[in-house]
Design a protein around this motif. Structure first.
Motif, mmCIF file in Angstrom:
data_model
loop_
_atom_site.group_PDB
_atom_site.id
_atom_site.type_symbol
_atom_site.label_atom_id
_atom_site.label_comp_id
_atom_site.label_asym_id
_atom_site.label_seq_id
_atom_site.Cartn_x
_atom_site.Cartn_y
_atom_site.Cartn_z
ATOM 1 N N LEU A 92 0.926 -1.168 -0.042
ATOM 2 C CA LEU A 92 -0.007 0.012 -0.099
ATOM 3 C C LEU A 92 0.885 1.363 -0.099
ATOM 4 C CD1 LEU A 92 -2.812 -0.887 2.572
ATOM 5 C CD2 LEU A 92 -2.887 -0.776 0.025
ATOM 6 N N LYS A 96 0.688 4.670 3.804
ATOM 7 C CA LYS A 96 -0.756 4.170 3.770
ATOM 8 C C LYS A 96 -0.772 2.855 4.482
ATOM 9 C CE LYS A 96 -2.943 3.954 -0.039
ATOM 10 N NZ LYS A 96 -2.974 3.936 -1.530
ATOM 11 N N GLN A 97 0.214 2.011 4.616
ATOM 12 C CA GLN A 97 -0.183 0.751 5.200
ATOM 13 C C GLN A 97 -0.249 1.034 6.603
ATOM 14 O OE1 GLN A 97 3.397 -1.512 5.709
ATOM 15 N NE2 GLN A 97 5.042 0.138 5.050
ATOM 16 N N VAL A 100 -4.227 3.081 6.856
ATOM 17 C CA VAL A 100 -5.385 2.395 6.579
ATOM 18 C C VAL A 100 -5.573 1.641 7.821
ATOM 19 C CG1 VAL A 100 -6.448 0.798 5.141
ATOM 20 C CG2 VAL A 100 -5.300 2.604 4.296
ATOM 21 N N SER A 101 -4.387 0.640 8.323
ATOM 22 C CA SER A 101 -4.639 -0.370 9.227
ATOM 23 C C SER A 101 -5.018 0.293 10.659
ATOM 24 C CB SER A 101 -3.363 -0.900 9.560
ATOM 25 O OG SER A 101 -2.382 -0.193 9.862
ATOM 26 N N GLN A 103 -7.032 3.153 11.078
ATOM 27 C CA GLN A 103 -8.410 3.658 10.784
ATOM 28 C C GLN A 103 -9.372 2.467 10.799
ATOM 29 O OE1 GLN A 103 -7.945 5.637 7.018
ATOM 30 N NE2 GLN A 103 -7.077 7.443 7.984
ATOM 31 N N GLN A 139 -1.817 6.614 14.418
ATOM 32 C CA GLN A 139 -2.396 7.470 13.002
ATOM 33 C C GLN A 139 -2.034 8.968 12.917
ATOM 34 O OE1 GLN A 139 -6.801 8.216 10.828
ATOM 35 N NE2 GLN A 139 -6.694 8.418 13.047
ATOM 36 N N GLY A 203 -11.190 4.578 6.272
ATOM 37 C CA GLY A 203 -10.029 3.442 5.991
ATOM 38 C C GLY A 203 -10.057 2.975 4.589
ATOM 39 N N GLY A 206 -9.163 5.494 2.005
ATOM 40 C CA GLY A 206 -7.547 5.782 2.187
ATOM 41 C C GLY A 206 -6.906 4.799 1.257
ATOM 42 N N LEU A 207 -7.411 3.766 0.739
ATOM 43 C CA LEU A 207 -6.877 2.630 0.140
ATOM 44 C C LEU A 207 -6.400 3.431 -1.397
ATOM 45 C CD1 LEU A 207 -8.918 -0.544 0.670
ATOM 46 C CD2 LEU A 207 -6.523 -0.130 1.389
#
Length: 570
Positions: A92, A96-97, A100-101, A103, A139, A203, A206-207
């Protein structure tokens, strides 16, 4: 002349603002700002309304507030976020990894909380709230780093910082006033389930967010940086090992100290809970000294030794064992961010740290006494305070952030930073006038027609005075907040953004937190009026530091230590 020009916009201000607002990165920055602000509002604010309705005792609610330590000491685990990859998620992107995780985890935690009764399942409730605060603080660290990493000439660091603040403040309104509104008409489990679903949706969205490009060139640059530590002229690995060992011990002590305090505080036996005020007053400064001051001194010594050619390699010394590689990675994650600070800023690091420690002191140090001032001293009702501070006040804050973003683009970063510090200090005089009866504010409110407007909406002159004072302060805080986040983002380097920004942002509220006890005692002895005069004077210290830093940046340009990429967007 070239140096001074670095703080000036390259295109007409309004064109740059419109281009930045239309950028895809700006939209995701607002979304991430909202996702950062919502769990903070829900876990450290609205949660206490739920606990009150559930008849949880005040002492236990006071213990719950300690989960906020995750935000105060988030820099302690920030080095891991700069270097550790998550299995299956690293594709990701570097930032971002984690975003996203975190969130998705927060969404799940809020959903699970909605199924629990805080009175009968207090242990699980407190554990999940603590994990949620940790995920939220994590985050925040990575979103701050993402903002620095993705900034460019169109989506400038100044504009990204402003829309982040706007998203954060809107989330405070949703997680505060709107959550209370929904709870009145439904119930708390429904509210927290709804909020959990919203964060989980962010989340998923966010991907699709952009991330800092990780190419073969950037990966190679990271490997080259590790190999460079073994080249001629670099600090001897044995010296680096001892430096890493010493600083690692200090950070480990800090993590263990804070962790044990939180575990003991959240225990079920009130007799074994430590004194939180005493901990903040005594251990708080020690944690900062151990994790910031001493490592900064060590980093300064390492930079000085390298410049002098002492304790350095005279021949290349490649890593030969797993321990050698471990030391290199640890040194790069924990110490190089500090040596980068010292190397770029030199002695100016003292000026930068002093500015960071004092810039937000005016609103940070007295904020805890706002409601006692409104409700106790001025005798406003809870409904009046809610209207003035939550609804009207948040709107004024958003206006201030919008003004701050525009001023950053039109005036430049340092000019806006200084102006923000000045008006944030001076608006304390509005409250000083209220403490004396508010005659001057009333005159302005009457003359401007604001009193007439409020009275036609169901209020009176007394409410208009409070709304005007809160509006003035919040607009000033909005301008100052937008400028300050942009400044912090420009000081850090992209390669070490997570660690460096987490350190600076953690220091921001330190003086205010440590000084509240003394300020409370001063209010008890002398009343509010002299306190507001004092906070105004304290704010002027930040104004002077801003002027000195402005002169330094204008004189030195990129040599001032401001990150080159950030300067391009200034």
């Amino acid at each position: 002349m070239a140096a001074a020009a670095t703080d000036q916009p390259k295109k007409p201000g309004w064109r740059r603002v419109l281009r930045a607002l239309g950028n895809r990165k700006t939209g995701f920055m607002a979304l991430f700002g909202f996702a950062s602000g919502l769990p903070y509002a829900l876990l450290l604010g609205t949660l206490y309304a739920w606990l009150s309705d559930a008849k949880v005792d005040l002492e236990t609610m006071g213990v719950f507030s300690l989960i906020g330590l995750a935000y105060s000491f988030k820099f302690l685990w920030s080095p891991l976020l700069d270097r550790v990859e998550l299995p299956l998620l690293k594709r990701l992107g570097k930032r971002k990894q984690w975003i996203v995780s975190a969130q998705l985890m927060l969404g799940l935690i809020l959903l699970v909380l909605s199924t629990l009764n805080p009175l009968t399942a207090l242990g699980w409730f407190s554990l999940l709230a603590g994990i949620g605060a940790f995920a939220s603080a994590t985050q925040d660290v990575v979103v701050d780093a993402w903002r620095v990493d993705v900034a460019d000439e169109e989506a400038t660091i100044d504009m990204l910082s402003t829309v982040y603040q706007m998203g954060y403040r809107i989330a405070a309104l949703v997680g505060g006033a709107l959550a209370l509104f929904l709870a009145e008409r439904t119930d708390w489990p429904t509210v927290y389930a709804t909020m959990g679903a919203i964060i989980a949706l962010v989340g998923v969205l966010g991907l699709f967010a952009p991330d800092a490009e990780v190419t073969a060139a950037t990966i190679g640059a990271a490997e080259d940086e590790l190999l460079a530590l073994r080249e001629v002229g670099e600090i001897d690995p044995r010296v680096r090992k001892w430096a890493l060992f010493g600083i690692g011990l200090l950070w480990a002590w800090a993590l263990i100290t804070v962790g044990l305090f939180m575990v003991r505080s959240l225990g079920s036996d009130p007799e074994t809970r430590p004194d939180s005020v005493a901990f903040i007053a005594t251990k708080g400064p020690l944690v900062v000294i151990a994790t910031v001051v001493v490592p900064a001194l060590v980093a300064a010594w390492l930079v000085r030794m390298k410049d002098k050619g002492r304790y350095v390699l005279t021949a290349a010394s490649p890593a030969r064992s797993a321990m050698d590689r471990f030391v290199d990675h640890g040194y790069r994650a924990l110490i190089l961010p500090l040596t980068d600070f010292v190397g770029r800023l030199g002695w100016a690091v003292i000026l930068v740290f002093a500015l960071v420690l004092t810039y937000r002191i005016t609103d940070a140090i007295w904020g805890s006494f706002a409601y006692p001032f409104y409700l106790g001293e001025l005798k406003y009702s809870k409904d009046e305070v809610a209207i003035a501070s939550k609804f009207f006040g948040v709107g004024a804050l958003v206006v201030g952030l919008a003004l701050g973003g525009t001023l950053l683009t039109v005036m430049g970063r340092m000019a806006t930073l200084t102006f923000g510090a000045l008006i944030a200090a001076l608006t304390n005089l509005l409250y000083a006038d209220l403490a004396l009866g508010g005659a001057r504010i009333a005159a302005v409110s009457d003359a401007s027609g604001f009193t007439w407007l409020v009275s036609h909406l169901g209020g009176d002159q007394r409410l208009a005075k409070l709304m005007l004072a809160i509006a003035g302060e919040n607009i000033a805080v909005g301008i100052a907040g937008a400028a300050f986040v942009a400044y912090l983002s420009s000081v850090v380097a992209k390669g070490y953004s997570a660690v460096q920004y987490a350190l600076l942002s953690s220091l921001t509220l330190l003086v205010g937190t440590l000084g509240r006890g003394a300020l409370g005692q001063m209010i008890e002895e002398y009343g509010y009026y002299p306190v507001f005069l004092l906070t105004t004077a304290m704010g002027m210290v930040a104004v002077v530091l801003c002027l000195i830093e402005w002169a330094r940046v204008a004189r030195l340009g990129r040599a001032s230590g401001i990150d080159a990429t950030a300067l391009e967007g200034a």
